[in-house]
Design a protein around this motif. Sequence first.
Motif, mmCIF file in Angstrom:
data_model
loop_
_atom_site.group_PDB
_atom_site.id
_atom_site.type_symbol
_atom_site.label_atom_id
_atom_site.label_comp_id
_atom_site.label_asym_id
_atom_site.label_seq_id
_atom_site.Cartn_x
_atom_site.Cartn_y
_atom_site.Cartn_z
ATOM 1 N N ARG A 21 0.784 -1.238 0.000
ATOM 2 C CA ARG A 21 0.000 0.000 0.000
ATOM 3 C C ARG A 21 0.817 1.290 0.000
ATOM 4 O O ARG A 21 0.409 2.266 -0.633
ATOM 5 N N PRO A 22 1.951 1.346 0.707
ATOM 6 C CA PRO A 22 2.673 2.631 0.730
ATOM 7 C C PRO A 22 3.078 3.150 -0.651
ATOM 8 O O PRO A 22 3.106 4.361 -0.861
ATOM 9 N N VAL A 23 3.355 2.269 -1.603
ATOM 10 C CA VAL A 23 3.680 2.717 -2.960
ATOM 11 C C VAL A 23 2.467 3.396 -3.589
ATOM 12 O O VAL A 23 2.607 4.362 -4.340
ATOM 13 N N LEU A 24 1.275 2.932 -3.241
ATOM 14 C CA LEU A 24 0.043 3.506 -3.789
ATOM 15 C C LEU A 24 -0.291 4.853 -3.160
ATOM 16 O O LEU A 24 -1.108 5.606 -3.684
ATOM 17 N N PHE A 25 0.338 5.141 -2.032
ATOM 18 C CA PHE A 25 0.146 6.401 -1.329
ATOM 19 C C PHE A 25 0.606 7.576 -2.201
ATOM 20 O O PHE A 25 0.099 8.679 -2.087
ATOM 21 N N ILE A 26 1.557 7.313 -3.109
ATOM 22 C CA ILE A 26 2.087 8.345 -4.000
ATOM 23 C C ILE A 26 1.206 8.401 -5.239
ATOM 24 O O ILE A 26 1.158 7.445 -6.019
ATOM 25 N N GLN A 27 0.466 9.500 -5.382
ATOM 26 C CA GLN A 27 -0.486 9.653 -6.487
ATOM 27 C C GLN A 27 -0.318 10.997 -7.171
ATOM 28 O O GLN A 27 0.075 11.983 -6.546
ATOM 29 N N ASN A 28 -0.651 11.015 -8.441
ATOM 30 C CA ASN A 28 -0.751 12.270 -9.193
ATOM 31 C C ASN A 28 -2.091 12.906 -8.859
ATOM 32 O O ASN A 28 -2.979 12.235 -8.318
ATOM 33 N N PRO A 29 -2.276 14.181 -9.211
ATOM 34 C CA PRO A 29 -3.572 14.834 -8.957
ATOM 35 C C PRO A 29 -4.764 14.098 -9.582
ATOM 36 O O PRO A 29 -5.868 14.151 -9.056
ATOM 37 N N ASP A 30 -4.528 13.376 -10.689
ATOM 38 C CA ASP A 30 -5.627 12.642 -11.329
ATOM 39 C C ASP A 30 -5.891 11.284 -10.674
ATOM 40 O O ASP A 30 -6.750 10.525 -11.114
ATOM 41 N N GLY A 31 -5.150 10.959 -9.607
ATOM 42 C CA GLY A 31 -5.351 9.697 -8.896
ATOM 43 C C GLY A 31 -4.509 8.552 -9.424
ATOM 44 O O GLY A 31 -4.551 7.454 -8.881
ATOM 45 N N SER A 32 -3.730 8.776 -10.478
ATOM 46 C CA SER A 32 -2.879 7.704 -11.011
ATOM 47 C C SER A 32 -1.657 7.504 -10.107
ATOM 48 O O SER A 32 -1.358 8.344 -9.259
ATOM 49 N N HIS A 33 -0.976 6.412 -10.300
ATOM 50 C CA HIS A 33 0.095 5.983 -9.400
ATOM 51 C C HIS A 33 1.441 5.918 -10.123
ATOM 52 O O HIS A 33 1.876 4.840 -10.525
ATOM 53 N N PRO A 34 2.143 7.060 -10.264
ATOM 54 C CA PRO A 34 3.388 7.079 -11.037
ATOM 55 C C PRO A 34 4.497 6.229 -10.429
ATOM 56 O O PRO A 34 5.291 5.630 -11.153
ATOM 57 N N HIS A 35 4.554 6.171 -9.110
ATOM 58 C CA HIS A 35 5.635 5.389 -8.506
ATOM 59 C C HIS A 35 5.382 3.887 -8.659
ATOM 60 O O HIS A 35 6.321 3.117 -8.799
ATOM 61 N N ALA A 36 4.124 3.472 -8.666
ATOM 62 C CA ALA A 36 3.823 2.049 -8.919
ATOM 63 C C ALA A 36 4.309 1.670 -10.314
ATOM 64 O O ALA A 36 4.903 0.597 -10.500
ATOM 65 N N ALA A 37 4.086 2.541 -11.304
ATOM 66 C CA ALA A 37 4.567 2.271 -12.665
ATOM 67 C C ALA A 37 6.088 2.221 -12.694
ATOM 68 O O ALA A 37 6.682 1.351 -13.356
ATOM 69 N N PHE A 38 6.736 3.106 -11.959
ATOM 70 C CA PHE A 38 8.197 3.124 -11.874
ATOM 71 C C PHE A 38 8.714 1.845 -11.210
ATOM 72 O O PHE A 38 9.684 1.237 -11.682
ATOM 73 N N VAL A 39 8.067 1.415 -10.135
ATOM 74 C CA VAL A 39 8.476 0.188 -9.435
ATOM 75 C C VAL A 39 8.382 -1.019 -10.371
ATOM 76 O O VAL A 39 9.283 -1.868 -10.387
ATOM 77 N N ILE A 40 7.314 -1.095 -11.152
ATOM 78 C CA ILE A 40 7.177 -2.194 -12.121
ATOM 79 C C ILE A 40 8.387 -2.218 -13.047
ATOM 80 O O ILE A 40 8.997 -3.269 -13.263
#
Length: 199
Positions: free
Chosen positions: A84-103
């Motif tokens: 969950r902590p990776v999902l805590f990082i969100q763009n204003p539109d609610g997307s998850h840039p750090h999750a994409a980076f982690v992948i």
Amino acid sequence: MQTAELMMGRHGIEGVSMRQITRAAKMANNSAIAYHFGDRDGLLRSISRWRAGPIREERARLQRLAEEQGEADCPRRIIQIITRPVLFIQNPDGSHPHAAFVIQMLRSRMGREIRKMLFDRPTGMVGDLMRRLKRHVPDLSQSLFEFRLRSGALAFYDAIVERDEMAPDDPARLDVDAEAFLAELDAMLLSIILRPPAC
């Protein structure tokens, strides 16, 4: 760093040049990344360190909450504290840039060092969480456990990023609210990790 994280999350660690990142970040000097970070590896480390503080704080908060609720050793809660902590990082539109980076980091040749840090020699809270989760599958070899956790985490974050990229009316989009979607992903990840060994 935010531009680099976003572009690498979308196009892959090796799929975007330093020059492209410099242009997208509207930097006048093409050598700015080299000056500040040295090379691509230095940039990757800097992005990871930049995000590590907020992720660590959120993980600690979730751990305290699980302890207060008497669920610190519950596999579902352990998975949530890890993911969950990776999902805590969100763009204003609610997307998850750090999750994409982690992948991309987990898949990339350049991400080997970070994978080793996360899975081969985990320390601190993540290491403790992994050891507690491993106790629930004592017959599973350590290498198979780490493989399942890494593969399951990839599937988990991949589903998050895929949902981010889908239009709300896309027929392939799972029609459930965010919490139900995360609960489904928790169940998927737990079934990958906790299944008894095949042999």
